[in-house]
Design a protein around this motif. Structure first.
Motif, PDB file in Angstrom:
ATOM      1  N   SER A  58       0.852  -1.204   0.000  1.00  0.00           N
ATOM      2  CA  SER A  58       0.000   0.000   0.000  1.00  0.00           C
ATOM      3  C   SER A  58       0.883   1.249   0.000  1.00  0.00           C
ATOM      4  N   GLY A  59       0.242   2.367  -0.290  1.00  0.00           N
ATOM      5  CA  GLY A  59       0.944   3.637  -0.196  1.00  0.00           C
ATOM      6  C   GLY A  59       1.285   3.944   1.255  1.00  0.00           C
ATOM      7  N   THR A  60       0.403   3.537   2.156  1.00  0.00           N
ATOM      8  CA  THR A  60       0.644   3.751   3.592  1.00  0.00           C
ATOM      9  C   THR A  60       1.910   3.014   4.023  1.00  0.00           C
ATOM     10  N   SER A  83      -4.462  16.264   3.126  1.00  0.00           N
ATOM     11  CA  SER A  83      -3.995  15.000   2.557  1.00  0.00           C
ATOM     12  C   SER A  83      -4.794  13.868   3.184  1.00  0.00           C
ATOM     13  N   PHE A  84      -4.546  12.659   2.672  1.00  0.00           N
ATOM     14  CA  PHE A  84      -5.135  11.490   3.316  1.00  0.00           C
ATOM     15  C   PHE A  84      -4.388  11.257   4.630  1.00  0.00           C
ATOM     16  N   SER A  86      -3.035   8.884   6.094  1.00  0.00           N
ATOM     17  CA  SER A  86      -1.800   8.068   6.114  1.00  0.00           C
ATOM     18  C   SER A  86      -0.540   8.908   6.102  1.00  0.00           C
ATOM     19  N   THR A  87      -0.593  10.044   5.432  1.00  0.00           N
ATOM     20  CA  THR A  87       0.601  10.900   5.349  1.00  0.00           C
ATOM     21  C   THR A  87       1.076  11.231   6.762  1.00  0.00           C
ATOM     22  N   ASP A 155       5.228  12.211  -0.951  1.00  0.00           N
ATOM     23  CA  ASP A 155       4.006  11.412  -1.003  1.00  0.00           C
ATOM     24  C   ASP A 155       3.424  11.618  -2.401  1.00  0.00           C
ATOM     25  N   ALA A 157       1.268   9.572  -3.899  1.00  0.00           N
ATOM     26  CA  ALA A 157       0.120   8.661  -4.046  1.00  0.00           C
ATOM     27  C   ALA A 157      -0.769   9.075  -5.221  1.00  0.00           C
ATOM     28  N   HIS A 158      -0.836  10.398  -5.481  1.00  0.00           N
ATOM     29  CA  HIS A 158      -1.700  10.892  -6.567  1.00  0.00           C
ATOM     30  C   HIS A 158      -0.940  11.049  -7.878  1.00  0.00           C
ATOM     31  N   SER A 179       1.045   5.127  -4.424  1.00  0.00           N
ATOM     32  CA  SER A 179      -0.061   4.243  -4.029  1.00  0.00           C
ATOM     33  C   SER A 179      -0.714   3.687  -5.286  1.00  0.00           C
ATOM     34  N   HIS A 181      -3.768   2.030  -4.912  1.00  0.00           N
ATOM     35  CA  HIS A 181      -5.136   1.782  -4.444  1.00  0.00           C
ATOM     36  C   HIS A 181      -6.057   1.747  -5.681  1.00  0.00           C
ATOM     37  N   LYS A 184      -6.639   4.809  -7.790  1.00  0.00           N
ATOM     38  CA  LYS A 184      -5.499   5.584  -8.294  1.00  0.00           C
ATOM     39  C   LYS A 184      -5.285   5.390  -9.806  1.00  0.00           C
ATOM     40  N   TYR A 310      -9.642  16.741   1.030  1.00  0.00           N
ATOM     41  CA  TYR A 310      -9.944  15.876   2.154  1.00  0.00           C
ATOM     42  C   TYR A 310     -10.486  16.711   3.289  1.00  0.00           C
TER      43      TYR A 310
END
Ligand code: PLP
Length: 362
Positions: A58-60, A83-84, A86-87, A155, A157-158, A179, A181, A184, A310
């Motif tokens: 996962s990105g996390t 952000s999400f 997890s960051t 990060d 992820a995006h 990430s 996910h 994504k 978010y």
């Protein structure tokens, strides 16, 4: 009524075939049989042109592991609150303190001037987020890091497939975390990856390989050793096989996202909307709407799904503090994500634009 989904992974026969192949191989974990995980790491590294890559689940997990290679325990790491979660969790998981900074309202990325204001002797790293796929100002962040002798971890992820100054995201800093996910740009059931750029990349990969699988090292046949803690963070063969198919068409899928973003940018009659940038992979397309709840209900009644990315992290109970981030707080109340993915038709894009222009001011 037809529904226009906010996110929707793009798949075809090739993904179906790959899933059946892995299923029938009976080797579902990584490191055995079909070797999709190693192949995915190799192909992704070739695609972005970084020194090395380590696939995780996962990105996390990518963020947790990348930060674990830095000396940040009991120190501070600077990040955006937009952000999400997890960051921020990745910082806490490494016994460090998240220091939230406001974003630039035009890009939704951290404002470098505001970063500099919160750098202290305790600052151990900077963790920028390439919001929606739009790269942060990496030149300014690199300069700050050089000046204060601290590293940055991205990060991304995006930002799978995004670039900054013609170089793919994942090639600028020492560690970049992606990430995969299902929502994504490159979709797997669950997945992530750390891109490494360092003269010591082989050694760093070895350490990360061990950390992603319970700290296991020196595996020879059935024998192995464990010298330090690790986690069950390895990528599985199904995810990697899907990832290889998705990687083959990533540029094509991102091109479609870019075309949609260009149309949104030109035709949505709002001042506050995501800018258009050829280097952005457009994981998200955001607009700011004052009467957000009413607006989203109207779009929902037309079958158009929207989202909120978010709720600012510093407003969540676990992270609540007295620190005020006026721009992030305003954006947190107004930001709306609208559908952007390769499965949207031209008619649907027109329907979305018409609805936004009609209901934005309600
Ligand atoms: C900005 C950001 N960081 C980190 C993550 C975590 O990635 P994952 O869901 O793969 O763990 C996400 C995913 O939603 C994200 O959007």
């Amino acid at each position: 009524m037809e529904k226009i989904k906010l996110f929707d992974p793009s798949t075809s026969k090739s993904e179906e075939k790959s899933m059946i192949n892995v299923l029938k191989s009976h080797f579902w974990a990584s490191g055995a049989g079909t070797n999709n995980v190693q192949e995915f790491e190799k192909q992704f590294q070739k695609y972005i042109k970084s020194d090395n890559t380590v696939a995780v689940n996962s990105g996390t997990a990518a963020l947790h592991l990348a930060l674990s290679l830095l000396d940040i325990s009991k120190k501070e790491v600077i990040l955006p609150s937009l952000s999400f979660v997890s960051t921020a969790h990745s910082i806490i998981l490494n016994n460090a303190k998240p220091i939230f900074v406001d974003v630039d309202p035009h890009t939704m990325c951290m404002d470098p001037e505001k970063i500099e204001k919160v750098i202290t002797k305790k600052t151990a790293a900077i963790l920028p987020v390439h919001f929606g796929g739009l790269s942060c100002d990496l030149d300014s962040i690199s300069k700050l890091c050089l000046k204060h002798n601290i590293p940055f971890v991205e990060d991304a992820a995006h930002a799978v497939g995004s670039s900054y100054k013609k170089k793919k995201i994942g090639t600028h800093g020492k560690f970049t975390c992606f990430s995969f996910h299902p929502v994504k740009n490159l979709a797997m059931p669950s997945g992530g990856l750390i891109s490494i750029n360092d003269s010591n990349h082989k050694k760093l990969k070895k350490i990360l390989n061990s950390k992603r699988w319970c700290g296991i090292t020196n595996r020879i046949n059935s024998d192995y050793d464990v010298k330090e803690i690790g986690w069950n963070y390895y990528m599985n063969e199904f995810s990697a096989a899907l990832g290889l198919d998705q990687l083959n068409k990533l540029d094509k899928m991102n091109k479609k996202r870019k075309l949609i973003a260009k149309k949104y940018f030109r035709k949505i009659n709002l001042q506050e909307k995501m800018p258009f940038d050829e280097e952005c992979s457009y994981h998200l397309y955001w607009i700011l709407i004052k009467n957000r709840t009413k607006f989203r209900k109207k779009l929902d009644s037309l079958g158009i799904e929207t989202g909120i990315h978010y709720k600012p992290i510093h407003m969540l109970s676990m992270y609540k503090n007295k620190k005020q981030l006026p721009i992030t707080e305003k954006i947190g109340k107004q930001i709306v994500s609208i559908p952007i993915h390769p499965n949207i038709s031209n008619n649907q894009i027109d329907k979305i634009i018409t609805a936004i222009n009609k209901f934005a001011e309600i």
